[in-house]
Design a protein around this motif. Structure first.
Motif, PDB file in Angstrom:
ATOM      1  N   PHE A 281      10.920   4.691  15.793  1.00 20.56           N
ATOM      2  CA  PHE A 281      11.311   6.062  16.090  1.00 20.56           C
ATOM      3  C   PHE A 281      10.084   6.849  16.528  1.00 20.56           C
ATOM      4  N   ASN A 282      10.298   7.728  17.484  1.00 17.58           N
ATOM      5  CA  ASN A 282       9.227   8.596  17.919  1.00 17.58           C
ATOM      6  C   ASN A 282       8.810   9.521  16.773  1.00 17.58           C
ATOM      7  N   SER A 283       7.543   9.865  16.740  1.00 16.54           N
ATOM      8  CA  SER A 283       7.052  10.720  15.660  1.00 16.54           C
ATOM      9  C   SER A 283       7.664  12.109  15.674  1.00 16.54           C
ATOM     10  N   LEU A 284       8.245  12.485  16.799  1.00 12.44           N
ATOM     11  CA  LEU A 284       8.860  13.806  16.885  1.00 12.44           C
ATOM     12  C   LEU A 284      10.311  13.836  16.414  1.00 12.44           C
ATOM     13  N   VAL A 285      10.825  12.671  15.958  1.00 13.89           N
ATOM     14  CA  VAL A 285      12.203  12.614  15.475  1.00 13.89           C
ATOM     15  C   VAL A 285      12.324  13.455  14.203  1.00 13.89           C
ATOM     16  N   SER A 286      13.446  14.160  14.049  1.00 14.99           N
ATOM     17  CA  SER A 286      13.650  15.046  12.897  1.00 14.99           C
ATOM     18  C   SER A 286      13.767  14.248  11.600  1.00 14.99           C
ATOM     19  N   PRO A 287      13.470  14.879  10.470  1.00 17.14           N
ATOM     20  CA  PRO A 287      13.575  14.180   9.174  1.00 17.14           C
ATOM     21  C   PRO A 287      14.993  13.701   8.876  1.00 17.14           C
ATOM     22  N   GLU A 288      16.026  14.387   9.401  1.00 14.62           N
ATOM     23  CA  GLU A 288      17.396  13.939   9.141  1.00 14.62           C
ATOM     24  C   GLU A 288      17.647  12.552   9.711  1.00 14.62           C
ATOM     25  N   VAL A 289      17.005  12.248  10.851  1.00 17.50           N
ATOM     26  CA  VAL A 289      17.165  10.919  11.445  1.00 17.50           C
ATOM     27  C   VAL A 289      16.540   9.859  10.548  1.00 17.50           C
ATOM     28  N   LYS A 317      20.051  13.192  17.855  1.00 15.63           N
ATOM     29  CA  LYS A 317      19.271  12.756  19.024  1.00 15.63           C
ATOM     30  C   LYS A 317      18.055  11.994  18.523  1.00 15.63           C
ATOM     31  N   ILE A 318      18.046  10.726  18.835  1.00 14.88           N
ATOM     32  CA  ILE A 318      17.004   9.845  18.320  1.00 14.88           C
ATOM     33  C   ILE A 318      16.115   9.399  19.485  1.00 14.88           C
ATOM     34  N   ARG A 319      14.843   9.748  19.426  1.00 11.11           N
ATOM     35  CA  ARG A 319      13.879   9.297  20.442  1.00 11.11           C
ATOM     36  C   ARG A 319      13.253   7.994  19.951  1.00 11.11           C
ATOM     37  N   VAL A 320      13.352   6.972  20.794  1.00  8.91           N
ATOM     38  CA  VAL A 320      12.879   5.639  20.425  1.00  8.91           C
ATOM     39  C   VAL A 320      11.709   5.254  21.336  1.00  8.91           C
ATOM     40  N   ASP A 321      10.663   4.722  20.715  1.00  7.09           N
ATOM     41  CA  ASP A 321       9.505   4.210  21.456  1.00  7.09           C
ATOM     42  C   ASP A 321       9.523   2.696  21.430  1.00  7.09           C
ATOM     43  N   ALA A 322       9.321   2.116  22.609  1.00 13.25           N
ATOM     44  CA  ALA A 322       9.128   0.665  22.714  1.00 13.25           C
ATOM     45  C   ALA A 322       7.665   0.436  23.086  1.00 13.25           C
ATOM     46  N   THR A 323       6.900  -0.084  22.174  1.00 13.49           N
ATOM     47  CA  THR A 323       5.439  -0.209  22.349  1.00 13.49           C
ATOM     48  C   THR A 323       5.076  -1.673  22.438  1.00 13.49           C
ATOM     49  N   ASP A 324       4.290  -1.984  23.482  1.00 13.64           N
ATOM     50  CA  ASP A 324       3.851  -3.380  23.593  1.00 13.64           C
ATOM     51  C   ASP A 324       2.624  -3.587  22.716  1.00 13.64           C
ATOM     52  N   LYS A 325       2.162  -4.826  22.658  1.00  9.68           N
ATOM     53  CA  LYS A 325       1.050  -5.167  21.778  1.00  9.68           C
ATOM     54  C   LYS A 325      -0.230  -5.437  22.574  1.00  9.68           C
ATOM     55  N   GLY A 326      -0.235  -4.838  23.742  1.00  7.63           N
ATOM     56  CA  GLY A 326      -1.455  -4.962  24.533  1.00  7.63           C
ATOM     57  C   GLY A 326      -2.580  -4.120  23.953  1.00  7.63           C
ATOM     58  N   HIS A 327      -3.680  -4.177  24.584  1.00  7.38           N
ATOM     59  CA  HIS A 327      -4.837  -3.399  24.117  1.00  7.38           C
ATOM     60  C   HIS A 327      -5.422  -2.635  25.290  1.00  7.38           C
ATOM     61  N   PRO A 328      -5.250  -1.357  25.308  1.00  5.05           N
ATOM     62  CA  PRO A 328      -4.474  -0.577  24.328  1.00  5.05           C
ATOM     63  C   PRO A 328      -2.977  -0.742  24.557  1.00  5.05           C
ATOM     64  N   PRO A 329      -2.122  -0.539  23.509  1.00  4.64           N
ATOM     65  CA  PRO A 329      -0.672  -0.709  23.673  1.00  4.64           C
ATOM     66  C   PRO A 329      -0.093   0.372  24.576  1.00  4.64           C
ATOM     67  N   MET A 330       0.985   0.021  25.241  1.00  7.45           N
ATOM     68  CA  MET A 330       1.700   0.978  26.078  1.00  7.45           C
ATOM     69  C   MET A 330       3.133   1.116  25.554  1.00  7.45           C
ATOM     70  N   ALA A 331       3.730   2.263  25.777  1.00  6.89           N
ATOM     71  CA  ALA A 331       5.047   2.537  25.200  1.00  6.89           C
ATOM     72  C   ALA A 331       5.997   3.045  26.263  1.00  6.89           C
ATOM     73  N   GLY A 332       7.262   2.623  26.123  1.00  3.77           N
ATOM     74  CA  GLY A 332       8.354   3.176  26.911  1.00  3.77           C
ATOM     75  C   GLY A 332       9.250   4.000  25.978  1.00  3.77           C
ATOM     76  N   HIS A 333      10.023   4.890  26.549  1.00  2.81           N
ATOM     77  CA  HIS A 333      10.786   5.823  25.731  1.00  2.81           C
ATOM     78  C   HIS A 333      12.225   5.911  26.227  1.00  2.81           C
ATOM     79  N   CYS A 334      13.100   6.142  25.274  1.00  2.00           N
ATOM     80  CA  CYS A 334      14.505   6.455  25.595  1.00  2.00           C
ATOM     81  C   CYS A 334      15.056   7.342  24.482  1.00  2.00           C
ATOM     82  N   THR A 335      16.202   7.927  24.764  1.00  2.00           N
ATOM     83  CA  THR A 335      16.872   8.783  23.781  1.00  2.00           C
ATOM     84  C   THR A 335      18.240   8.199  23.477  1.00  2.00           C
TER      85      THR A 335
END
Length: 804
Positions: A281-289, A317-335
């Motif tokens: 979950f994205n860090s900006l997701v609300s505590p209710e999620v 509304k749930i923001r989800v991060d997909a983060t790879d394990k590269g160095h540095p990692p990269m992330a994709g986002h969806c809601t």
């Protein structure tokens, strides 16, 4: 030109909203008003009394009052002028949140008669809430390898207002690297993102600081801002990406914990370790999620971990991060938009108000007993409630407004049949399966004086022994009144009449409260055998009601009179006689006859005669008839017998205890010639007295016959009157006979049947046994039975048959 400060301009806007109010919608039967939020105390809302058609003078006498389930303190009514005004601060956002329409529902209740009006006050929104960002700063991490036109989602601001006051526009501070991208999704919510205009160079600028400003559409406009800190990261040049930027999922609120909401799948063009993706979950997701959902970092599954409740939150509304394990990692986002669907999981709620109890039993049909309000937290058909009442009760429910009912009287009440009704009100919603709730209501029925005091019997037979102590309790009357309280409070009194030369109240009295009947003086059977009177019972209602009962008081005989001796033979006093007996008489010769009478009746007047033993224990040659009183010889006289003998005859009645008198017979044994001569002389001297005794016997026989005839006629008349009256249960018909029995002491007992019999002894018989030993026998009877012994059960029988 005068410049108005910004604060005063806002006050003028609120005043403008305050002046907009009050519409009357006659077709719906409601009064509608509107008032802006944050209006000051005392702000005019509407002339509620005038709009409801009520006179100002009747507001206080009719107990005019305004109630509201949850917002009673917000609005108040001035009872002097009938104006509804603002009583305390009204915050629309606190009352209704982000609902499009916000209303305060009031119930206006007036009594005498009871009337209910429904008033709806709509709270208008004003632009009093600026846009607010959840955090003071948002951090965005961007790799320097990201291509221009890349979008990085940002968390937008929220505005507690509604309508145009909540429509937000965003503005980003000028930057050569970034511009703002704003999109509107299917829910009319804006999604904002940071768009990269040109490639970043971490060595040139490792961090960028921007300000994002949100402006609402109110007048005047209100703004809020947040700082954006963009950190430029080095390395990985391909971020994971999702097939869609937004996913929508629908799930019922009763879904079990562990249910998979959605499985996300992101792809990365890189290879090796840079292609391995972790979901979070994205860090900006609300505590209710975080409280209700969890995410599997490896599979991308969003899983329910807390109970969902449509009535609390129906959209996530749930923001989800997909983060790879590269160095540095990269992330994709969806809601992921999770829409919670309603299930019928809330039972209706019932609230009883303005209960009018007790209800008079003569209340008119249609009288309002109580007001009922029902509600259901569900929505749609699950929140549509119908209300019904326990069957077979004299009440019904009438719908007065949406989810409001009145409990009214539907039929006539009778407190004596039912004094309290336990009602059950049931509310059922339209869900499948439906849910219901019940509420109990106790309605008491107040008494009205509509029942007369009644006695168990129309008349009573009371048996009282004579010579009772003055003031003795002889009977208790008791009447029952089916009413209650003072309407059932019964008092008793005599129905005054005269008994001979005296008033009834000189013989008896009745206690007004207990109904106890007292004999005020000793009663004398020889003076008064039957005392008949009426007692009245009257309740304390208004007007009072009453009824009478008849008491027949039979005065029973007591053995209070001793036997009285009649004049005996020649030359005797009342209790002594001298007789000459020849030596030659044989056994059975009648020497003398002892006569006595008793003023009592029955067994108390049944006399028996006994000869007292002679002095010294010598055997006497004489005996006395047990019931005749005839003194006769038991054997032939002998020379050893004393020439002069004193015989004591004891006359006793059969009372308890018995009373007695003593007669003395002086017997002189003489020669036959002397006895003949003496008897001749005596016959000449006593002929007149014997004739007088014969006359007395004739009168006594006539008196006995007259008394017996009077008794027979009285009993026959009484039976005929009882049978001629309309009986409640087939009187004078077949059934058990009524027994009238004479005991050993002359008392009488009665049963409660209509058919009567007279009996003597242990078994029932069809005759009346009358004893009359106190009277001298008629001459014929005396001659016939002169030398016969009578048994103790000898009696004269007079047949009395009672027919229907």
């Amino acid at each position: 030109m005068v410049f108005t400060p910004k604060g005063r301009l806002g006050s003028r806007c609120r005043l403008f909203w305050f002046l907009f109010l009050i519409t009357w919608e006659a077709g719906s039967g409601q009064v509608h008003y509107s008032v802006p939020e944050e209006a000051k105390h005392g702000t005019f809302v509407g002339r509620i009394a005038q709009d409801l058609g009520l006179e100002l003078a009747e507001l206080v006498p009719r107990l005019f009052r305004v109630t509201s389930k949850d917002h009673r303190e917000l609005l108040e009514v001035n009872l002097q002028n009938g104006i509804l005004f603002v009583n305390s601060r009204i915050d629309r956002e606190e009352l209704c949140g982000r609902s499009a329409v916000c209303s305060i529902h009031l119930e206006v209740i007036v009594d005498k008669p009871l009337q209910v009006f429904h008033v709806v006050v709509e709270v208008k929104d004003i632009n009093d809430n600026p846009p607010v960002f959840r955090v003071k700063e948002q951090r965005v991490r961007i790799y320097e390898s990201r291509l221009p036109e890349s979008i990085f989602p940002l968390e937008g601001a929220s505005d507690a207002d509604v309508g145009s006051n909540s429509i937000l526009t965003y503005k980003l501070t000028s930057s050569e690297y970034f511009v703002l991208d704003v999109k509107t999704n299917s829910d009319d919510n804006k999604q904002i993102g940071l768009v990269l205009r040109k490639s970043l160079d971490r060595e040139e600028a490792p961090e960028h600081s921007l300000f994002l400003t949100a402006t609402d559409g109110g007048k005047p406009e209100l703004t809020g801002s947040v700082q954006l800190l963009v950190a430029v990261l080095d390395v990985n040049d391909n971020a994971p990406s999702f097939e869609q930027s937004e996913y929508e999922v629908r799930i019922f609120e009763n879904a079990d914990n562990g249910t998979v909401v959605i499985r996300l799948n992101a792809s990365d063009l890189d290879e090796g370790v840079n292609k391995k993706i972790s979901y979070s979950f994205n860090s900006l997701v609300s505590p209710e999620v975080f409280a209700r959902f969890s995410m599997d970092p490896n599979t991308g599954e969003i899983i329910i971990q807390g109970n969902l409740d449509f009535e609390q939150i129906n959209l996530y509304k749930i923001r989800v991060d997909a983060t790879d394990k590269g160095h540095p990692p990269m992330a994709g986002h969806c809601t992921v938009v999770v829409k919670v669907l309603d299930k019928n999981d809330n039972a209706p709620q019932i609230e009883l108000t303005s209960v009018s109890s007790p209800v008079r039993e003569d209340a008119q049909i249609g009288t309002v007993i109580a007001l009922i309000r029902v509600s259901d937290l569900d929505s749609g058909a699950n929140g549509q409630v119908i209300c019904f009442l326990t069957p077979h009760v004299p009440f019904k429910l009438q719908s007065t407004f949406k989810n409001y009912y009145s409990l009214v009287l539907n039929s006539v009440l009778d407190r004596e049949n039912m004094s309290v009704y336990e009602l059950m009100v049931t509310a059922r919603d339209g869900g499948a399966p439906s849910l219901s709730a019940t509420a109990s209501l106790s309605v008491e029925v107040a008494d009205v004086n509509d029942n007369t005091p009644t006695f168990p019997q129309p008349e009573y037979m009371v048996f009282v022994k004579e010579n009772n102590p003055p003031g003795s309790h002889i009977f208790t009357v008791s009447a029952r009144d089916a009413d209650a309280q003072e309407n059932a409070l019964v008092s008793y009194s005599l129905v005054e009449r005269r008994v001979g030369e005296r008033t009834l109240s000189s013989y008896v009295s009745v206690h007004a409260e207990s109904g106890k009947v007292y004999a005020l003086q000793p009663l004398d059977h020889e003076e008064l055998e039957l005392l008949q009177f009426q007692v009245s019972a009257r309740d304390a209602g208004f007007p009072p009601l009453g009824s009478n009962v008849t008491l027949q008081v039979f005065v029973l005989d007591e053995n209070d009179n001793a036997p009285a001796l009649l004049p005996l033979g020649s030359g005797g006093r009342g209790d002594a006689v001298s007789e000459l007996v020849p030596w030659t008489v044989g056994a059975g010769h009648v020497v003398a006859k002892v006569r006595a009478v008793d003023a009592d009746s029955g067994y108390n007047a049944w006399l028996s005669y006994e000869l007292q033993p002679a002095a010294g224990g010598a055997r006497s040659p004489f005996r006395v008839g047990l019931y005749t009183g005839e003194v006769s010889t038991t054997r032939a006289l002998e020379e050893t017998d004393a020439p002069r003998q004193r015989l004591l005859v004891l006359v006793k009645d059969h009372g308890e205890p018995p009373m007695a008198a003593t007669a003395t017979v002086l017997v002189s044994l003489v020669e036959s010639g002397q006895a003949l001569k003496t008897s001749s002389l005596a016959s000449l001297g006593t002929g007149g007295r014997e004739a007088a005794l014969v006359d007395v016997n004739v009168y006594l026989i006539i008196a006995i016959c007259a008394v017996s005839s009077l008794l027979v006629i009285t009993l026959l008349l009484y039976t005929a009157l009882r049978c001629s009256a309309p009986p409640p249960e087939g009187a004078c018909g077949p059934g058990k006979p009524m027994l009238v029995c004479s005991s050993a002491v002359g008392s009488w007992s009665y049963s409660q049947q209509r058919r009567q019999r007279v009996c003597s002894g242990e078994g029932p018989k069809t005759d009346l046994m009358a004893f009359s030993p106190s009277l001298p026998p008629c001459p014929v009877a005396a001659d016939v039975g002169e030398h016969q012994d009578l048994k103790e059960d000898r009696c004269a029988r007079v047949s009395l048959n009672f027919h229907d």
